[in-house]
Design an enzyme around this catalytic site. Structure first.
Site, short mmCIF file in Angstrom:
data_model
loop_
_atom_site.label_atom_id
_atom_site.label_comp_id
_atom_site.label_asym_id
_atom_site.label_seq_id
_atom_site.Cartn_x
_atom_site.Cartn_y
_atom_site.Cartn_z
N GLU A 310 31.68 37.59 32.12
CA GLU A 310 31.92 36.44 33.00
C GLU A 310 30.76 35.43 32.93
O GLU A 310 30.25 34.97 33.94
CB GLU A 310 32.14 36.90 34.44
CG GLU A 310 33.34 37.82 34.58
CD GLU A 310 33.70 38.20 36.00
OE1 GLU A 310 32.77 38.34 36.82
OE2 GLU A 310 34.90 38.38 36.28
N ASP A 384 40.05 45.21 38.01
CA ASP A 384 38.99 44.71 38.91
C ASP A 384 39.26 45.08 40.36
O ASP A 384 39.63 44.20 41.15
CB ASP A 384 38.87 43.19 38.77
CG ASP A 384 37.59 42.66 39.41
OD1 ASP A 384 36.72 43.47 39.74
OD2 ASP A 384 37.50 41.43 39.58
N GLU A 412 37.25 43.01 48.49
CA GLU A 412 37.55 41.73 47.84
C GLU A 412 39.05 41.50 47.70
O GLU A 412 39.53 40.39 47.92
CB GLU A 412 36.87 41.70 46.45
CG GLU A 412 37.18 40.45 45.66
CD GLU A 412 36.47 40.40 44.31
OE1 GLU A 412 35.67 41.31 44.00
OE2 GLU A 412 36.72 39.45 43.56
C1 GCV Z 1 29.81 39.93 40.83
C2 GCV Z 1 34.97 40.27 39.90
C3 GCV Z 1 34.49 39.52 41.10
C4 GCV Z 1 33.16 38.84 40.82
C5 GCV Z 1 32.17 39.93 40.38
C6 GCV Z 1 32.71 40.63 39.16
C7 GCV Z 1 31.82 41.77 38.69
O1 GCV Z 1 35.30 39.38 38.88
O2 GCV Z 1 35.45 38.58 41.51
O3 GCV Z 1 32.73 38.19 41.99
O4 GCV Z 1 30.90 39.39 40.12
O5 GCV Z 1 33.98 41.17 39.47
O6 GCV Z 1 32.09 42.89 39.07
O7 GCV Z 1 30.87 41.53 37.98
#
Ligand code: GCV
Length: 719
Positions: A310, A384, A412
């Site tokens: 990411e 995720d 989340e």
């Molecule tokens: C900390 C998902 C979440 C992100 C998070 C990522 C990860 O994409 O939405 O906020 O980033 O996981 O676990 O690195």
């Protein structure tokens, strides 16, 4: 005048009393209010009428403080902690090294079996007198035993004939805070970060101590203070002093501090031209940095790293592998006893493959190439943290590498700070899943605790749901998920019901009827969320960026695998992601036994059916209904479950203090509204493909798809 003064004092005392009794949830499960059961109180008072803690280390000092606070509160009478054995029956606490009395008890063999962090709770005769004994090999073990002992009192257990020995199944039990240095918390829904960086190191908030007490009480022994989307600033001397202050607070509680390491730090802080892990200057920079960290924090735990994921920098920027990156850091940490927790949450936009497969594709070939002090940290599922995911195919696939579990405690994708979703059943579902890596019984839990492949290190990480809200977790029931994570990290064989019972008794009520009612609510809550959000294996249907409400229509984003349509694949024929041989073949990453079960739509559990199969709208499901009708029933069932929780909670009015009862009641009303939002939006959207009516007997959507598609929560927290 004297009268006025007296009256004012009375007035002040009355209000102090009131404010002390505020039921704001701050005390978590460590309330220590006086027990109401008179017989039990009498028994406790009789058998605990003297306490001896021999030794004076910082951890034993904490033990004394906690015993004093806990026992005085629970028993309602003051206690004195002595250094010598009092004449009468008493509680004896310590290690053979700190306590001559414990040494005399001859517990060598039993203590040998519980290891460095374990403990014994025993009812034992010594020189003709009965004693309750908390014994361990280390002060830390004594601390854990003390909290267990207090839990026995809090949950009103008989302590007359104790014979308990306990030791953790997983070595590293750690919270991951996705907390930024500006105090925002990524995916945090309970206010701002509890780390008040601006006031550190000079101001030590009482919260840090209470955080440590709560964590030690459930066996957590590590905390990663900073977000995995890391800021290299935390590695500067200015911040290391602040980190040191926190480490000093946590040390007596057996909690080590870890940081996230931004891979490009040598460029950002060291002004180097590269962060290539094989470059000697880069290695030297990290070596110096690590040495510097240890001058501040001699027991620093190590780094968690999110790399090449990411948008985060990583070794692949220099054509190096994840192992090259992890090993470079591991090498400089090893002489200090530090470790690297290298995350496997990676997926690449340039690889046009099912995201489910990418972590396995990248990491499996690296098995056996990581240094001994590296753990690869794997999310419970391959996408995720969805409300339900099948276990990650990496579990069982990298026998030469210790794999750490990463659970998400913060919700989340499960209603964030406002929905009641007790996560122990979800954690257990993954832990008890069979990978078949070494035949039947090769559970994920055995991979994670290191027993399947005989690893010396093992770990479980939980992404924290903690913030500076007065009750720490926004929803009062969010506390149960923090609690459950710690308890399962200590012992993954505990049951979800058992953990819920402990927590309810310590947090809300020990009256059997209310306890049973709350347990029922908790035990069904996660499944309710699955049903009104993503039933039958659907996943990743949430709204863009905020991840709070529904967004099954999300498409045309910078990455296909950030959209919903990528995952549900609805069309006029049916619904679901074909991950069998005719589709992405992600199933091939599992053991043949798992493939055989999940690969066949008739044997694939309906809970994950649409995760692995594209199923026709009219296909028959186990209930005898068509897929479309079953979907409508599941979505509606989710809403009904929330309504049932509301009913139960309402029936508890008067049995729970007003403040928390009202708070949960309001959250449940939000949850009911949101559950309808999810149900209606998803069914109306999928109906545009299925072209079938919602069964007559079910509640009809309130609103149109167009209306739902326009809903856009503003400034949703946690982004
Ligand atoms: C900390 C998902 C979440 C992100 C998070 C990522 C990860 O994409 O939405 O906020 O980033 O996981 O676990 O690195």
């Amino acid at each position: 005048m004297k009268k006025v003064l007296q009256f004012s004092l009375l007035f002040i005392a009355f209000f102090c009393h009131l404010s002390l009794k505020a039921e704001d949830g701050y005390r978590l499960w460590q309330r220590y209010d006086q027990l109401q059961n008179k017989d039990l109180l009498k028994q406790y008072r009789q058998s605990l009428n003297g306490v001896v803690v021999q030794g004076s280390s910082p951890t034993l000092t904490v033990v004394k403080e906690e015993l004093e606070m806990g026992m005085e509160g629970l028993l309602g009478s003051s206690i004195t902690i002595a250094n010598q054995l009092p004449k009468k029956a008493s509680l004896v606490v310590g290690t053979p090294a700190s306590s001559p009395i414990i040494k005399e008890l001859g517990l060598e063999q039993k203590l040998k079996e519980v290891g460095q962090e374990g403990y014994l709770l025993l009812s034992q005769k010594h020189k003709g007198k009965n004693h309750t004994v908390i014994a361990a090999n280390s002060d830390k073990g004594v601390l854990y035993g003390t909290f267990h002992f207090l839990r026995l009192l809090q949950t009103q257990q008989n302590i007359q004939a104790l014979n308990i020995s306990s030791s953790p199944k997983t070595k590293l039990r750690i919270l991951n805070h996705w907390d930024n240095l500006d105090r925002t918390v990524e995916r945090g829904y309970a206010g701002f970060s509890i780390w008040d960086w601006h006031k550190l190191p000079d101001y030590i908030d009482q919260r840090y101590i209470d955080y440590a007490r709560a964590n030690a009480s459930i066996g957590i022994n590590g905390t990663v203070l900073t977000n995995v989307n890391a800021n290299s600033l935390v590695l500067t001397p200015e911040y290391l002093q602040k980190v040191k202050a926190l480490a000093d607070v946590f040390r007596p509680y057996g909690i080590k501090v870890y940081l996230t390491a931004r891979f490009s730090s040598p460029i950002e802080l060291g002004k180097l031209k590269t962060a290539d892990p094989l470059d000697p200057a880069v290695k030297a920079w990290w070596k110096n940095k690590v040495n510097e960290i240890y001058t501040y924090i001699p027991d620093f735990g190590g780094f968690t790293v999110k790399a090449n994921s990411e948008g985060q920098p990583g070794p692949q920027n220099y054509n190096r592998s994840h192992a090259d990156g992890a090993n470079m850091l591991a090498e400089v940490l090893a002489p200090k006893g530090g470790i690297v927790m290298w995350r496997a949450f990676v997926y690449d936009n340039n690889v046009p493959d099912d995201r489910h497969k990418q972590a396995y594709t990248e990491f499996k070939p690296l098995d056996g190439t990581f240094q001994g002090n590296v753990m690869v940290q794997v999310k419970n599922g391959a996408i995720d943290f969805q409300p339900r995911e099948p276990f990650h195919p990496l579990f069982g696939a990298m026998p030469k590498t210790p794999l750490m579990m990463e659970f998400q405690i913060t919700q989340e994708y499960l209603g964030q700070g406002t929905h009641l979703a007790y996560l122990a059943p979800m954690f257990k579902e993954t832990l008890t899943a069979d990978t078949y890596a070494k035949g039947k019984g090769s559970t994920v839990a055995k991979v994670v605790d290191g027993s399947l492949d005989n690893h010396a290190i093992s770990g479980m990480a939980g992404v924290a749901n903690i913030g500076n809200d007065i009750n720490w977790t926004s929803h009062p029931f969010g506390q149960a998920n923090w609690y459950a994570f710690g308890r399962l990290a200590w012992d993954h064989e505990l049951t979800s019901e058992g953990i819920a019972d402990e927590w309810i008794k310590m947090t809300f009520s020990s009256a059997p009827s209310s306890q049973a009612a709350i347990r029922t609510m908790m035990m069904g809550s996660r499944e309710a969320v699955v049903n009104y959000m993503t039933p039958m294996g659907l996943h990743h249907l949430m709204g863009w960026s905020h991840h709070y409400g529904p967004g099954p229509w999300i498409k045309d984003k910078p990455r296909a695998d950030w959209t919903s349509v990528y995952y549900h694949r609805a069309d006029e024929k049916g619904l679901g992601f074909d991950r069998t041989k005719t589709g992405s073949n992600a199933l091939s990453q599992y053991a043949p036994e798992v493939q055989a079960q999940w690969g066949n739509p008739t044997t694939c559990p309906e809970e994950v059916l649409l995760w692995f199969h594209h199923v026709a709208w009219d296909a028959k499901t186990k209930s005898g209904r068509t897929l479309w009708d079953e979907l409508c029933y599941r979505y509606s069932g989710g809403v009904d479950s929330v309504r049932a929780m509301q009913k139960t909670w309402n029936s508890l009015e008067g049995q729970i203090d007003k403040e928390r009862h009202q708070q949960v009641k309001q959250y449940l009303a939000i949850q009911e509204k949101d559950a309808r939002w999810w149900r209606d939006a998803c069914l109306l959207y999928f109906q545009t493909f299925s072209k079938r009516p919602i069964p007559q007997e079910l509640e009809k959507p309130q609103g149109t798809l167009e209306q739902f598609m326009k809903i856009e929560p503003k400034f949703a927290p946690g982004i």
